[in-house]
Motif scaffolding. Structure first.
Motif, PDB file in Angstrom:
ATOM      1  N   UNK A 136       1.029  10.839  -1.837  1.00 39.82           N
ATOM      2  CA  UNK A 136       0.561  10.014  -2.708  1.00 39.82           C
ATOM      3  C   UNK A 136       1.313   8.847  -2.904  1.00 39.82           C
ATOM      4  N   UNK A 137       2.771   8.970  -2.317  1.00 37.40           N
ATOM      5  CA  UNK A 137       3.631   7.639  -2.401  1.00 37.40           C
ATOM      6  C   UNK A 137       3.446   6.718  -1.226  1.00 37.40           C
ATOM      7  N   UNK A 138       2.811   7.457  -0.229  1.00 35.92           N
ATOM      8  CA  UNK A 138       2.260   6.468   0.840  1.00 35.92           C
ATOM      9  C   UNK A 138       1.080   5.638   0.525  1.00 35.92           C
ATOM     10  N   UNK A 139       0.221   6.167  -0.168  1.00 38.16           N
ATOM     11  CA  UNK A 139      -0.858   5.701  -0.542  1.00 38.16           C
ATOM     12  C   UNK A 139      -0.712   4.815  -1.754  1.00 38.16           C
ATOM     13  N   UNK A 140      -0.002   4.989  -2.623  1.00 36.06           N
ATOM     14  CA  UNK A 140       0.400   4.104  -3.550  1.00 36.06           C
ATOM     15  C   UNK A 140       1.124   2.944  -3.441  1.00 36.06           C
ATOM     16  N   UNK A 141       2.085   3.271  -2.431  1.00 37.81           N
ATOM     17  CA  UNK A 141       2.957   2.034  -1.661  1.00 37.81           C
ATOM     18  C   UNK A 141       1.982   1.186  -0.834  1.00 37.81           C
ATOM     19  N   UNK A 142       1.169   1.626  -0.104  1.00 40.65           N
ATOM     20  CA  UNK A 142       0.300   0.646   0.790  1.00 40.65           C
ATOM     21  C   UNK A 142      -0.528   0.093  -0.267  1.00 40.65           C
ATOM     22  N   UNK A 143      -1.044   0.470  -1.417  1.00 41.38           N
ATOM     23  CA  UNK A 143      -2.084  -0.201  -2.504  1.00 41.38           C
ATOM     24  C   UNK A 143      -1.264  -1.225  -3.108  1.00 41.38           C
ATOM     25  N   UNK A 182      -2.095  -5.346  -2.975  1.00 38.94           N
ATOM     26  CA  UNK A 182      -1.852  -6.197  -4.237  1.00 38.94           C
ATOM     27  C   UNK A 182      -1.113  -7.358  -3.981  1.00 38.94           C
ATOM     28  N   UNK A 183       0.353  -7.210  -3.592  1.00 38.50           N
ATOM     29  CA  UNK A 183       1.227  -8.076  -3.432  1.00 38.50           C
ATOM     30  C   UNK A 183       0.804  -9.233  -2.593  1.00 38.50           C
ATOM     31  N   UNK A 187       5.378 -11.303  -3.419  1.00 39.61           N
ATOM     32  CA  UNK A 187       6.321 -11.052  -2.807  1.00 39.61           C
ATOM     33  C   UNK A 187       7.053  -9.395  -3.113  1.00 39.61           C
ATOM     34  N   UNK A 188       7.460  -9.586  -4.385  1.00 37.86           N
ATOM     35  CA  UNK A 188       8.224  -8.373  -4.966  1.00 37.86           C
ATOM     36  C   UNK A 188       7.306  -7.369  -5.108  1.00 37.86           C
ATOM     37  N   UNK A 189       6.034  -7.411  -5.399  1.00 40.33           N
ATOM     38  CA  UNK A 189       5.078  -6.270  -5.256  1.00 40.33           C
ATOM     39  C   UNK A 189       4.873  -5.895  -3.794  1.00 40.33           C
ATOM     40  N   UNK A 190       5.069  -6.494  -2.823  1.00 36.60           N
ATOM     41  CA  UNK A 190       5.065  -6.117  -1.273  1.00 36.60           C
ATOM     42  C   UNK A 190       6.578  -5.269  -1.079  1.00 36.60           C
ATOM     43  N   UNK A 191       7.581  -5.718  -1.386  1.00 37.85           N
ATOM     44  CA  UNK A 191       8.886  -5.152  -1.366  1.00 37.85           C
ATOM     45  C   UNK A 191       8.627  -3.767  -2.204  1.00 37.85           C
ATOM     46  N   UNK A 192       8.376  -3.630  -3.436  1.00 36.06           N
ATOM     47  CA  UNK A 192       8.159  -2.537  -4.072  1.00 36.06           C
ATOM     48  C   UNK A 192       7.307  -1.681  -3.512  1.00 36.06           C
ATOM     49  N   UNK A 193       5.998  -1.803  -2.832  1.00 34.43           N
ATOM     50  CA  UNK A 193       5.198  -1.275  -2.252  1.00 34.43           C
ATOM     51  C   UNK A 193       5.573  -0.483  -1.072  1.00 34.43           C
ATOM     52  N   UNK A 194       6.368  -1.474  -0.208  1.00 37.84           N
ATOM     53  CA  UNK A 194       7.155  -0.937   0.924  1.00 37.84           C
ATOM     54  C   UNK A 194       7.908   0.208   0.544  1.00 37.84           C
ATOM     55  N   UNK A 195       9.193  -0.031  -0.392  1.00 35.03           N
ATOM     56  CA  UNK A 195       9.936   0.890  -0.648  1.00 35.03           C
ATOM     57  C   UNK A 195       9.278   2.196  -1.197  1.00 35.03           C
TER      58      UNK A 195
END
Length: 62
Positions: free
Chosen positions: A3-10, A14-15, A35-43
């Motif tokens: 789920x972390x991989x799926x939610x991170x990718x989503x 969105x970012x 930009x911040x959403x992308x960074x949070x998603x990657x983390x």
């Protein structure tokens, strides 16, 4: 995939959308939010990747 991989990718997706819309509409705040959403998603995806790797290592050693 967990789920972390799926939610991170989503979240990264969105970012990217927010960043593109912000750039297209000359809205630097929305672009920054993207930009911040992308960074949070990657983390979050990285956390998921580590969990998957740990599962793989555990399976190999049993």
């Amino acid at each position: 995939m967990n789920k972390d991989q799926v939610k991170g990718t989503a979240e990264k997706l969105k970012g990217k959308v927010n960043e593109a819309v912000g750039r297209a509409t000359d809205n630097p705040q929305r672009e920054l939010k993207g930009d911040m959403q992308q960074a949070a998603g990657q983390a979050r995806k990285n956390v998921g990747d580590l969990k998957e790797a740990a599962k793989d290592v555990t399976k190999r050693h049993h």
